[in-house]
Design an enzyme around this catalytic site. Structure first.
Site, PDB file in Angstrom:
ATOM      1  N   ASP A  22       0.824  -1.208   0.000  1.00 48.56           N
ATOM      2  CA  ASP A  22       0.000   0.000   0.000  1.00 48.56           C
ATOM      3  C   ASP A  22       0.855   1.254   0.000  1.00 48.56           C
ATOM      4  O   ASP A  22       1.492   1.579   1.010  1.00 48.56           O
ATOM      5  CB  ASP A  22      -0.903  -0.041   1.246  1.00 48.56           C
TER       6      ASP A  22
ATOM      7  N   SER B 206      -0.197   4.281   2.787  1.00 50.20           N
ATOM      8  CA  SER B 206       0.011   4.242   4.232  1.00 50.20           C
ATOM      9  C   SER B 206       1.469   3.884   4.489  1.00 50.20           C
ATOM     10  O   SER B 206       2.215   3.579   3.552  1.00 50.20           O
ATOM     11  CB  SER B 206      -0.925   3.232   4.907  1.00 50.20           C
TER      12      SER B 206
ATOM     13  N   ASN C 181       2.700   2.070   7.694  1.00 47.57           N
ATOM     14  CA  ASN C 181       2.991   1.058   8.703  1.00 47.57           C
ATOM     15  C   ASN C 181       2.925  -0.355   8.147  1.00 47.57           C
ATOM     16  O   ASN C 181       2.158  -0.637   7.224  1.00 47.57           O
ATOM     17  CB  ASN C 181       2.020   1.169   9.880  1.00 47.57           C
TER      18      ASN C 181
ATOM     19  N   TRP D  54       1.833  -4.017   9.464  1.00 46.68           N
ATOM     20  CA  TRP D  54       1.165  -4.756  10.536  1.00 46.68           C
ATOM     21  C   TRP D  54       0.618  -6.070   9.994  1.00 46.68           C
ATOM     22  O   TRP D  54       0.376  -6.208   8.789  1.00 46.68           O
ATOM     23  CB  TRP D  54       0.019  -3.934  11.161  1.00 46.68           C
TER      24      TRP D  54
ATOM     25  N   TYR E 274      -8.167   3.272   8.218  1.00 45.15           N
ATOM     26  CA  TYR E 274      -8.017   3.256   6.767  1.00 45.15           C
ATOM     27  C   TYR E 274      -9.311   3.764   6.140  1.00 45.15           C
ATOM     28  O   TYR E 274     -10.300   3.999   6.827  1.00 45.15           O
ATOM     29  CB  TYR E 274      -7.707   1.843   6.275  1.00 45.15           C
TER      30      TYR E 274
ATOM     31  N   ASP F 223      -1.908   5.833  -5.200  1.00 43.77           N
ATOM     32  CA  ASP F 223      -2.212   4.900  -4.116  1.00 43.77           C
ATOM     33  C   ASP F 223      -2.565   3.508  -4.629  1.00 43.77           C
ATOM     34  O   ASP F 223      -3.660   3.281  -5.144  1.00 43.77           O
ATOM     35  CB  ASP F 223      -3.380   5.469  -3.288  1.00 43.77           C
TER      36      ASP F 223
ATOM     37  N   THR G 217      -5.841   1.778  -3.078  1.00 46.74           N
ATOM     38  CA  THR G 217      -7.202   2.198  -3.437  1.00 46.74           C
ATOM     39  C   THR G 217      -7.529   1.607  -4.799  1.00 46.74           C
ATOM     40  O   THR G 217      -6.829   1.860  -5.780  1.00 46.74           O
ATOM     41  CB  THR G 217      -7.303   3.744  -3.501  1.00 46.74           C
TER      42      THR G 217
END
Length: 384
Positions: free
Chosen positions: A87, A90, A92, A94, A130, A271, A274
């Site tokens: 992505d 963003s 991070n 996780w 998100y 992005d 998306t």
């Protein structure tokens, strides 16, 4: 995205050497030993050593219904594999963890930090919202392998709660953010930044090739550009805000006619996370009227499938270059008669007040995209 590498080891017996008959179920080493020929021992791990300092990596990623592009990474020691959404919207990293027991977590593979000898806990929690879905979690550090590039002491978020149903049907076990560190929750260092600081890349950039029509063959590359994935010239646009991969748009045309909507400037986030093309809400109605779309009872805009080839091309003027988006790119199959328009509205402006677009997968399938951290710019070239 599953990448399978087959390694074939061959023993070449040239003229003048004793030919060794290989018995069934006997290793090459054992067969040669029986003939008095000794091969020096080599650590099997040596064949993997080059990947840690590979400098670049091309990895195939999965395409799920043209809506999600995801693939495997490994975490921990011994390594455990997880599917993550890559992505650029963003920052991070996780994954689902054993600390979480919501429905969304229980339908996915979970990371157990107690099973990794290299995991280090960090006394810090986080919340990540998100566009669709959100989660709570805790941070830790561990070894992460992305396409053969091994990153030490990478910050990882371990989910503790994923409310709602947004992630329940997701094809991935987590998200790997590739945007700038300024938008990273908890101030954590993104994967790309650790690759850079640990000098793991030949060139500090990554690229995406997104396949079309739900077909496989999508590719994510780190540290280099794959010239087989595009044709023609690469056109560059400077990053206007080092947060998301945000660039400026100077013009927007429909069927060759300038709308003047971006005459005073627009902004766009590039992005991969998306799936749609997202347009500022104040121009969405104008676009739909121009292409003859009608809104259905569910708020989706539809067109007659038989008329798709007659619809106008949308053209974005970025850093002085016109980048067209043909109708087949922004129209999706929905039924036998009606097709859906894959353009949705966004209501928030950019930080400087200019209208904001999101150039999601609808746009990126048409263009091989290059995200250059050294020069803080995004490159587009016609995808093959």
């Amino acid at each position: 995205m599953k990448c399978l590498v087959a390694v074939l080891v061959c023993v070449v017996l040239t003229e003048g050497l004793v030919k060794v008959p290989l018995q069934k179920h006997m290793s090459v080493r054992q067969a040669l030993k029986n003939r008095g020929i000794r091969i020096p021992y080599e650590d099997p791990l040596l064949k993997y050593k080059h990947t840690e300092f590979a400098g670049s990596a091309n990895m195939y990623i999965n395409n799920y219904a043209d809506t999600t592009y995801y693939g495997p990474i490994s975490i921990g020691t011994p390594p455990k594999s997880f599917q993550v959404l890559f992505d650029t919207g963003s920052s991070n990293l996780w994954v689902d963890s054993v600390y979480c027991n919501t429905k969304a977590c229980n339908t996915h593979k979970k990371f157990n930090p107690k099973q990794s000898s290299t995991f280090v806990a960090k006394d810090q929690s986080f919340y990540l919202p998100y566009g669709a879905g959100s989660l709570y979690g805790v941070f830790g550090y561990d070894t992460v392998n992305v396409g053969g590039i091994v990153i030490r002491n990478q910050e990882i978020g371990l989910s503790t709660d994923e409310p709602g149903d947004n992630f329940v049907v997701a094809k991935f076990d987590g998200i790997l953010g590739l945007a700038y560190p300024s938008i990273s929750a908890g101030g954590e260092t993104p994967v790309m930044d650790n690759m850079m600081s640990q000098n793991l890349l030949n060139t500090n950039l990554f690229t995406f090739y997104l396949s079309r029509g739900g077909e496989q063959g999508s590719e994510l590359s780190f540290g280099g550009v794959d010239s087989y994935r595009y044709r023609g010239q690469i056109y560059w646009a400077p990053v206007s805000s080092e947060s998301y991969w945000q660039i400026g748009i100077q013009g927007f045309k429909i069927g060759g006619s300038e709308t003047n909507f971006c005459a005073q400037g627009c902004q766009a986030v590039v992005d991969t996370g998306t799936s749609m093309l997202t347009a500022p809400s104040q121009i969405l109605g104008y676009i739909m009227q121009a292409i003859g779309a009608e809104e259905d009872q569910y708020g989706m805009y539809m067109v007659d499938c038989s008329q798709v080839n007659n619809l106008p091309t949308l053209i974005f003027v970025i850093n002085g270059v016109s980048l067209p988006l043909p109708p087949y790119a922004y129209i999706g199959q929905h039924g036998d008669q009606y097709c859906v328009v894959n353009i949705t509205p966004t209501y928030l402006p950019s930080d400087d007040g200019q209208p904001m677009w999101i150039l999601g997968d609808v746009f990126l399938r048409e263009y091989y995209s290059i995200f250059d951290r050294t020069n803080n710019r995004v490159g587009f070239a016609e995808a093959i």
